[in-house]
Write an enzyme that holds these catalytic residues in place. Structure first.
Site, PDB file in Angstrom:
ATOM      1  CB  SER A 174      -5.494  -6.407   8.644  1.00 23.04           C
ATOM      2  OG  SER A 174      -4.657  -7.326   9.313  1.00 23.04           O
ATOM      3  CE1 TYR A 228      -3.407 -13.261   9.334  1.00 20.29           C
ATOM      4  CE2 TYR A 228      -3.296 -11.033  10.230  1.00 20.29           C
ATOM      5  CZ  TYR A 228      -2.975 -11.948   9.249  1.00 20.29           C
ATOM      6  OH  TYR A 228      -2.224 -11.556   8.171  1.00 20.29           O
ATOM      7  CE  LYS A 245      -6.263 -11.998   1.293  1.00 22.83           C
ATOM      8  NZ  LYS A 245      -4.867 -12.437   1.324  1.00 22.83           N
ATOM      9  CG  HIS A 300       0.602 -14.684   3.406  1.00 21.89           C
ATOM     10  ND1 HIS A 300      -0.752 -14.882   3.493  1.00 21.89           N
ATOM     11  CD2 HIS A 300       0.827 -13.448   3.924  1.00 21.89           C
ATOM     12  CE1 HIS A 300      -1.330 -13.833   4.057  1.00 21.89           C
ATOM     13  NE2 HIS A 300      -0.400 -12.948   4.322  1.00 21.89           N
ATOM     14  CG  ASP A 325      -4.970 -10.549  -2.412  1.00 18.15           C
ATOM     15  OD1 ASP A 325      -4.549  -9.586  -3.074  1.00 18.15           O
ATOM     16  OD2 ASP A 325      -4.694 -10.718  -1.219  1.00 18.15           O
ATOM     17  CB  SER A 326      -1.449 -13.143  -4.839  1.00 19.39           C
ATOM     18  OG  SER A 326      -1.842 -13.653  -3.566  1.00 19.39           O
ATOM     19  N   GLY A 327      -0.415 -10.122  -6.256  1.00 18.15           N
ATOM     20  CA  GLY A 327       0.289  -9.670  -7.444  1.00 18.15           C
ATOM     21  C   GLY A 327      -0.463  -8.696  -8.328  1.00 18.15           C
ATOM     22  N   GLY A 372      -3.659  -4.830  -2.942  1.00 23.49           N
ATOM     23  CA  GLY A 372      -3.003  -4.485  -1.689  1.00 23.49           C
ATOM     24  C   GLY A 372      -1.871  -3.498  -1.836  1.00 23.49           C
TER      25      GLY A 372
END
Length: 300
Positions: A32, A56, A169, A193, A218-220, A241
């Site tokens: 990151s 970012y 992403k 997010h 991604d996510s969960g 993650g």
């Protein structure tokens, strides 16, 4: 491994420890921009492991170019651009606890170690970063969480200066997935997010662009079965993650390693119990969506 910022708040092993473990276990590590370690340190710790860099996207092109050059020089092969965090969200829990680690310089190490950002801050402030951490932190946050998104057209700048795969992403909509393809991206990550459930939109995004670009999820993701579900719905791979970070927080790199090994074992064991021989055999025909009574509001 999904990009997770500020890993130093969980354990002193931080990003370098987790990157080392991922390298040893054959899991690509995504670093990151909000890291508590410089790019160069993470690359060294990763060894021969595959490493991706999550951007970012700074407001300033010169700083962006410097980050891209550092990532390329240090063997990061894939660029992951996060779309949905160009400004930090409203986070009541953080506000209640006055918790903003970035303002103290925690999670700003990528910026603080960047020669272009350092030179600019020193010129504009007349002081060294180390002598004004709060001021430097504000300046860095103003770059990476500038409060305004980049445009699709801006991707041409990144493509010009990055010769590897580019992955966007934070895609949650079919039309955005199509735009990513149109503007030359190699892949997308269906993730959020805190927006709508990513799994709900994964199939329609795969149907729209899955045969033309790589769709990741991604996510969960918490278990091996979660991974299998995403693969069956068309994702080529998933990012994980929080579970790994929980392991890192409990027992550093050894805790993270145990979570990764457990997750991999869960995937293969659950595939076997489901009669799925290989990852390529994961298909929609292997799963069913079960509607429970509590999933739908009662109609009067």
């Amino acid at each position: 491994m999904a990009p997770v910022g500020v890993q130093g708040i969980f354990h002193e092993d931080k990003e370098t420890g987790l990157a080392e473990v991922c390298g040893e276990e054959g899991v690509p590590y995504t670093m990151s921009t909000a890291s508590t370690c410089p790019i160069e340190d993470v690359a060294k710790a990763s060894g021969d492991g595959k490493r991706w860099y999550q951007l970012y996207w700074p407001k300033d092109d010169d700083i962006t170019l410097s980050l891209l050059n550092r990532a390329k020089t240090n063997g990061f092969s894939v660029l992951v651009i996060t779309l949905d965090t160009w400004s930090l969200a409203w986070r009541p829990a953080d506000l209640d606890n006055a918790y903003v680690p970035f303002i103290k310089g925690i999670g700003c190490e990528v910026g603080f170690s960047d020669p272009v950002f350092r030179a600019r801050f020193e010129k504009e402030s007349g002081t060294q970063i180390e002598d004004d951490i709060v001021g430097a932190s504000r300046a860095w946050l103003g770059q990476v969480f500038a409060g305004a998104p980049h445009t699709w057209q801006d991707l041409a700048f990144v493509r010009k200066h990055w010769d590897g795969p580019i992955v966007l992403k934070g895609i949650q909509h079919v039309e955005d997935a199509k735009m990513a393809l149109e503007y030359g991206c190699d892949g997308i990550v269906v993730s959020n997010h805190g927006a709508i459930g990513s799994l709900d939109v994964l199939p329609e995004i795969v149907d729209a662009v899955g045969d033309k670009m790589t769709v990741l999820f991604d996510s969960g993701i918490r278990t091996g079965v979660d991974v299998i579900k995403a693969l069956c719905l068309g994702a080529k791979a998933v990012m994980v993650g929080r579970p790994v970070i929980y392991g890192l927080g409990i027992n550093g790199r050894d805790g993270a390693r145990q979570v990764l090994k457990g997750l991999l074992a869960d995937i293969w064991q659950s595939m076997g119990l489901s009669g799925i021989r290989t990852v390529s055999d994961c298909s929609r025909g292997m799963i069913r969506k079960v509607q429970h009574a509590g999933d739908v509001k009662a109609m009067m």
